[in-house]
Design a protein around this motif. Structure first.
Motif: not given
Length: 431
Positions: A72, A86, A104
């Motif tokens: 990622l 994230l 991602d």
């Protein structure tokens, strides 16, 4: 852009009170032309077929172990209650940021789907009480510290999720893109963003009376931990004082539990016989959770997680447009300036303006008016920032569906519950 910091193994270089002030002033507002944007998206992880049932620890551990093998670009971190976050790298444009995080998220969802799990975008868990997933000394100490002000701290740690927008501090000079104006705007416009994107009206499966229960949790934690300084005057001076005068959450140890002192400010710690180190300062700053946190850039922490796979894009686009487009920034400034009087010279979020935003959302007439003006300015500005037609249309659709009629995702969730829908975020397997 996450809150992750090192453990207590950094060089033991003691810092004085004057050095702390100089360091904070130097590292927390890095000025220059606004060029980069970032976002941190937090999600609850749930089983769509049985959305009220907590995912077991063993199942989460297996899912996260699989995710750590996935390449990622964004940083993947896990929150204390098992929420997934994230954090994008700084992007040169809004569309670059969205492209990175979207890719991602697609990869993350594919892995979770294999185990029958999914990401849920909502500001706080509508059904389940707090449950610790991460058993680490940092969170043991945080829990003990926050328990002193009541149950809100554990709920914040384990059941909340947000969309945090990260924008450059701005120019050193005054003007619509100057760091002083942007600091002030973040604290006034922040209430409008709370209201426009409120999406956490439930706890334990019943309405709380707040459109953003997540924001209520932050207020209940208290000003020392989750408040900020007044946005008047020089931002560097205000933030340096706030860092020094805020209570220390914990004193880290190389072995054993971390100490959780009572009523010890960082300023007092620097004057003690065993003063803190530079690493202790960095850690202390990471334990302060104001709605606007300067970390070189400005971190806007007040927005609830949004419904749908791509709902997070709308607050990111709106905030970026209202801060980084000069014309939109000026319009936003004029729209929210009358709201400042309602703060009664009290810092956010512990003032009447922010409380109204969390409780009433766009049901508050003045916040509703400001939101309509700001969204119209954002829609107009997005093409100038290189936004695609698809993104601009998504913001316009949100404007038409929510902002113009004065409704939020929280209102839609409440409507579904009143209509007898028991599982608004997944299918009831018994039906």
């Amino acid at each position: 852009m996450s809150d992750s910091v090192s453990d207590c193994t950094e060089t033991r270089t003691v810092v004085t009170e004057a050095e702390v002030e100089a360091l904070v002033r130097g590292i927390c507002f890095k000025t220059g032309p606004p060029r980069t944007v970032g976002v941190e998206v937090e999600w609850l992880v749930h089983e769509p077929r049985e959305p009220r049932r907590p995912v077991t620890t063993e199942r989460l551990e297996a899912a996260y172990a699989a995710l750590r093998t996935v390449p990622l670009r964004s940083a993947l971190t896990i929150e204390p209650g098992g929420q997934l976050e994230l954090s994008s790298p700084p992007a040169a444009s809004l569309m670059e940021c969205i492209g990175t995080v979207s890719a991602d998220l697609a990869a993350v969802r594919a892995v979770l789907r294999e185990d029958g799990l999914a990401l849920l975008g909502v500001g706080s868990d509508p059904w389940n009480p707090p449950r610790r997933f991460l058993q680490e000394r940092r969170y043991d100490a945080m829990e003990r510290c926050l328990d002193r002000t009541g149950p809100a701290g554990r709920a914040m740690m384990c059941t909340s999720a947000s969309v945090q927008v990260c924008l450059d501090a701005g120019y050193e000079e005054p003007g619509p893109l100057g760091h002083g104006r942007r600091w002030w705007l973040a604290h006034q416009l922040g209430a409008v963003l709370v209201a426009a994107f409120a999406h956490s009206p439930l706890a334990g499966g019943v309405p709380t009376g707040w459109r953003s229960t997540r924001q209520r949790l932050w207020m209940e934690i208290g000003a020392g931990r989750a408040g900020g300084p007044l946005p008047e005057g020089d931002p560097r001076d205000a933030w340096a004082r706030h860092v020094l005068d805020s209570p220390v959450m914990c004193v880290r140890r190389e072995a054993g539990p971390w100490e959780v002192p009572e009523r010890l400010t960082f300023r007092e710690w620097t004057r003690s016989a065993a003063p803190p180190t530079r690493g202790d300062l960095d850690y202390h700053i990471s334990t302060l959770f104001p709605p606007v946190r300067p970390r070189g850039h400005l971190e806007l922490r007040m927005i609830d997680a949004q419904p749908g796979d791509d709902g997070w894009r709308v607050p990111l686009a709106v905030a970026t447009a209202l801060f980084d487009d000069p014309a939109a920034a000026e319009t936003a400034y004029r729209a929210v300036k009358p709201l400042a009087e309602r703060a009664l010279a009290l810092p956010a979020p512990h003032n009447p303006l922010w409380i109204a935003a969390a409780r009433e959302a766009l049901g508050d007439p003045e916040l509703h008016d400001a939101a309509r003006i700001c969204f119209a300015a954002a829609v107009e500005a997005l093409p100038r920032l290189g936004a695609t037609t698809e993104l601009t249309d998504a913001v316009r659709a949100y404007q038409d569906r929510h902002v113009v009629p004065g409704r939020t995702p929280a209102d839609e969730l409440l409507d579904r519950l009143r209509g007898g829908e028991p599982h608004p975020y997944g299918k009831d397997p018994r039906t």
